[in-house]
Design a protein around this motif. Sequence first.
Motif, mmCIF file in Angstrom:
data_model
loop_
_atom_site.group_PDB
_atom_site.id
_atom_site.type_symbol
_atom_site.label_atom_id
_atom_site.label_comp_id
_atom_site.label_asym_id
_atom_site.label_seq_id
_atom_site.Cartn_x
_atom_site.Cartn_y
_atom_site.Cartn_z
ATOM 1 N N ARG A 177 0.856 -1.182 0.000
ATOM 2 C CA ARG A 177 0.000 0.000 0.000
ATOM 3 C C ARG A 177 0.892 1.231 0.000
ATOM 4 O O ARG A 177 1.636 1.452 0.963
ATOM 5 C CB ARG A 177 -0.912 0.027 1.219
ATOM 6 N N LEU A 178 0.808 1.995 -1.053
ATOM 7 C CA LEU A 178 1.556 3.239 -1.148
ATOM 8 C C LEU A 178 0.707 4.394 -0.628
ATOM 9 O O LEU A 178 -0.513 4.404 -0.806
ATOM 10 C CB LEU A 178 1.968 3.517 -2.586
ATOM 11 N N SER A 179 1.379 5.347 -0.013
ATOM 12 C CA SER A 179 0.717 6.561 0.438
ATOM 13 C C SER A 179 1.448 7.762 -0.137
ATOM 14 O O SER A 179 2.658 7.700 -0.388
ATOM 15 C CB SER A 179 0.722 6.649 1.965
ATOM 16 N N CYS A 180 0.722 8.839 -0.298
ATOM 17 C CA CYS A 180 1.317 10.097 -0.755
ATOM 18 C C CYS A 180 0.682 11.221 0.047
ATOM 19 O O CYS A 180 -0.513 11.482 -0.082
ATOM 20 C CB CYS A 180 1.085 10.293 -2.240
ATOM 21 N N ALA A 181 1.490 11.844 0.883
ATOM 22 C CA ALA A 181 1.012 12.940 1.717
ATOM 23 C C ALA A 181 1.330 14.261 1.041
ATOM 24 O O ALA A 181 2.477 14.515 0.662
ATOM 25 C CB ALA A 181 1.676 12.871 3.084
ATOM 26 N N ALA A 182 0.319 15.094 0.908
ATOM 27 C CA ALA A 182 0.470 16.370 0.225
ATOM 28 C C ALA A 182 0.425 17.525 1.214
ATOM 29 O O ALA A 182 -0.298 17.482 2.214
ATOM 30 C CB ALA A 182 -0.638 16.545 -0.806
ATOM 31 N N SER A 183 1.206 18.556 0.922
ATOM 32 C CA SER A 183 1.174 19.771 1.719
ATOM 33 C C SER A 183 1.456 20.961 0.817
ATOM 34 O O SER A 183 2.013 20.810 -0.274
ATOM 35 C CB SER A 183 2.196 19.714 2.861
ATOM 36 N N GLY A 184 1.036 22.142 1.281
ATOM 37 C CA GLY A 184 1.312 23.350 0.516
ATOM 38 C C GLY A 184 0.335 23.616 -0.619
ATOM 39 O O GLY A 184 0.577 24.505 -1.441
ATOM 40 N N LEU A 185 -0.742 22.850 -0.679
ATOM 41 C CA LEU A 185 -1.761 23.064 -1.699
ATOM 42 C C LEU A 185 -3.120 22.716 -1.108
ATOM 43 O O LEU A 185 -3.200 22.031 -0.073
ATOM 44 C CB LEU A 185 -1.494 22.219 -2.951
ATOM 45 N N ILE A 186 -4.169 23.204 -1.761
ATOM 46 C CA ILE A 186 -5.514 22.847 -1.332
ATOM 47 C C ILE A 186 -5.824 21.503 -1.977
ATOM 48 O O ILE A 186 -6.193 21.422 -3.157
ATOM 49 C CB ILE A 186 -6.529 23.925 -1.726
ATOM 50 N N PHE A 187 -5.652 20.471 -1.192
ATOM 51 C CA PHE A 187 -5.641 19.107 -1.713
ATOM 52 C C PHE A 187 -6.904 18.777 -2.504
ATOM 53 O O PHE A 187 -6.837 18.142 -3.561
ATOM 54 C CB PHE A 187 -5.463 18.137 -0.540
ATOM 55 N N SER A 188 -8.042 19.216 -2.006
ATOM 56 C CA SER A 188 -9.317 18.865 -2.648
ATOM 57 C C SER A 188 -9.525 19.574 -3.979
ATOM 58 O O SER A 188 -10.493 19.286 -4.684
ATOM 59 C CB SER A 188 -10.473 19.172 -1.704
ATOM 60 N N TRP A 189 -8.627 20.478 -4.346
ATOM 61 C CA TRP A 189 -8.698 21.150 -5.632
ATOM 62 C C TRP A 189 -7.923 20.404 -6.717
ATOM 63 O O TRP A 189 -7.860 20.856 -7.856
ATOM 64 C CB TRP A 189 -8.155 22.575 -5.536
ATOM 65 N N TYR A 190 -7.303 19.292 -6.355
ATOM 66 C CA TYR A 190 -6.419 18.583 -7.278
ATOM 67 C C TYR A 190 -6.855 17.141 -7.474
ATOM 68 O O TYR A 190 -7.119 16.423 -6.503
ATOM 69 C CB TYR A 190 -4.984 18.595 -6.772
ATOM 70 N N ALA A 191 -6.901 16.728 -8.742
ATOM 71 C CA ALA A 191 -6.931 15.309 -9.032
ATOM 72 C C ALA A 191 -5.554 14.760 -8.698
ATOM 73 O O ALA A 191 -4.539 15.451 -8.858
ATOM 74 C CB ALA A 191 -7.259 15.063 -10.501
ATOM 75 N N MET A 192 -5.506 13.522 -8.232
ATOM 76 C CA MET A 192 -4.246 12.916 -7.833
ATOM 77 C C MET A 192 -3.995 11.653 -8.638
ATOM 78 O O MET A 192 -4.875 10.794 -8.759
ATOM 79 C CB MET A 192 -4.271 12.588 -6.341
ATOM 80 N N GLY A 193 -2.798 11.563 -9.159
ATOM 81 C CA GLY A 193 -2.450 10.411 -9.980
ATOM 82 C C GLY A 193 -1.235 9.675 -9.452
ATOM 83 O O GLY A 193 -0.440 10.216 -8.686
ATOM 84 N N TRP A 194 -1.140 8.437 -9.874
ATOM 85 C CA TRP A 194 0.060 7.622 -9.637
ATOM 86 C C TRP A 194 0.641 7.241 -11.004
ATOM 87 O O TRP A 194 -0.094 6.813 -11.907
ATOM 88 C CB TRP A 194 -0.269 6.356 -8.853
ATOM 89 N N PHE A 195 1.926 7.394 -11.114
ATOM 90 C CA PHE A 195 2.669 6.985 -12.297
ATOM 91 C C PHE A 195 3.819 6.095 -11.835
ATOM 92 O O PHE A 195 4.152 6.071 -10.645
ATOM 93 C CB PHE A 195 3.228 8.205 -13.030
#
Length: 124
Positions: A19-37
Amino acid sequence: QVQLVESGGGSVQAGGSLRLSCAASGLIFSWYAMGWFRQAPGKDREFVAVISRSGDNTIYADSVKGRFTISRDNARNTVYLEMISLKSEDTAAYYCAADHALVPQTIAPEYDYWGQGTQVTVSS
């Protein structure tokens, strides 16, 4: 400053799971689609999965459909990639990325921010 920090990579045997996780900071997270490559040595970076801003729309690469599940927790600013039935061909560095788009994209250049990646190695 936007930061995307992946974790959860490692070495597993074929058939295993991670299970991979990606923690985001410095942006309004809910305004972004999130992808994995992912990117294997000597190969181009390839799309794996994307989830829409609200989490109600997901797209997967054919190679991972039925084995990988992308999800997000907007309260925790985190996106996940659950991987089961791993194969040796899943071996790669996995990157999460953020795209300020209404419609989830599968093309890497469309993404605005990238993490540093986490290595997944699957041995057969």
